[in-house]
Write an enzyme that holds these catalytic residues in place. Structure first.
Site, PDB file in Angstrom:
ATOM      1  N   GLY A  77       0.788  -1.233   0.000  1.00  0.00           N
ATOM      2  CA  GLY A  77       0.000   0.000   0.000  1.00  0.00           C
ATOM      3  C   GLY A  77       0.811   1.270   0.000  1.00  0.00           C
ATOM      4  CB  SER A  78       2.660   3.215  -1.219  1.00  0.00           C
ATOM      5  OG  SER A  78       2.781   2.597  -2.481  1.00  0.00           O
TER       6      SER A  78
END
Length: 210
Positions: free
Chosen positions: A175-176
């Site tokens: 996630g990012s």
């Protein structure tokens, strides 16, 4: 670890190199626990497969055209704003999205910088202060920003490397966000996306330069 270990032949998708190391621990634990605690072993096997699936690395074909700028990531456009005389577009990568990042434009890497920081959710407006890696191409920058759970940003390019538009430049685990600081000659009238649009790394055209 090699890009194509023996187990790669049974996977229906390609994965980044680092995925095999991350999946190794739960896979070994599953092998030990399956004969004695089948439900736990099956859960660990599912975890190992989930890690591999998260790190999938599909082939992409960049569109033709000298002036096109492609998305650096799969996901949803979450940021469109001006920063001084430059335009910034950010793509939020959800847990179900491919997390391999690609060059929006062809260019030569001038610098790769790591900046420590916080770990706010990548969709939060305060996430600009998060840990990030900046890949500086001179006329533009690609910023990979860690989310609240992400702790591993893996650039795969170094200063002096020449990359084509849509070429892989790294990946991030769990996630990012990936932001493009556009060249100075790109403004909002050149954009082909807006906040909330779904995009694919290396394929979706997000802007066209004159």
């Amino acid at each position: 670890m090699a890009r194509n270990p023996p187990l790669a032949t049974v996977l229906p998708f390609d994965v980044v190199d680092e995925a095999w190391g991350l999946a190794l621990a739960p896979a070994l634990a599953a092998a030990v626990t399956l004969p004695f605690l089948p439900p736990v072993g099956i859960g660990l096997l599912a975890l190992a497969f989930g890690i591999l699936w998260f790190h999938r690395d599909p082939e992409r074909a960049a569109p033709d055209g000298d002036g096109v700028v492609v998305s650096p990531a799969d996901g949803t456009v979450s940021v469109v704003r001006e920063e001084g005389e430059r335009l910034r577009v950010g793509v939020f990568m959800n847990v179900t999205d491919v997390h391999v990042n690609r060059a929006p434009l062809a260019g030569e890497v001038r610098e790769v910088r790591h900046r420590p920081g916080a770990n706010r959710p990548a969709f939060d407006k305060e996430s600009d202060r998060n840990e990030q890696v900046a890949i500086d191409f001179g006329e533009y920058e690609l910023l990979v920003i860690a989310g609240w759970f992400a702790r591993r940003i893996h650039p795969s390019v170094e200063p002096g490397d020449a990359v084509d538009r849509g070429e892989r430049v790294g990946h991030v685990s769990f996630g990012s966000r990936a932001d493009v600081i556009f060249p100075a000659d790109v403004d909002e009238s050149d954009l082909l996306v807006s906040e909330g649009d779904a995009v694919r790394a290396g394929e979706t055209i997000i802007a066209e330069r004159e």
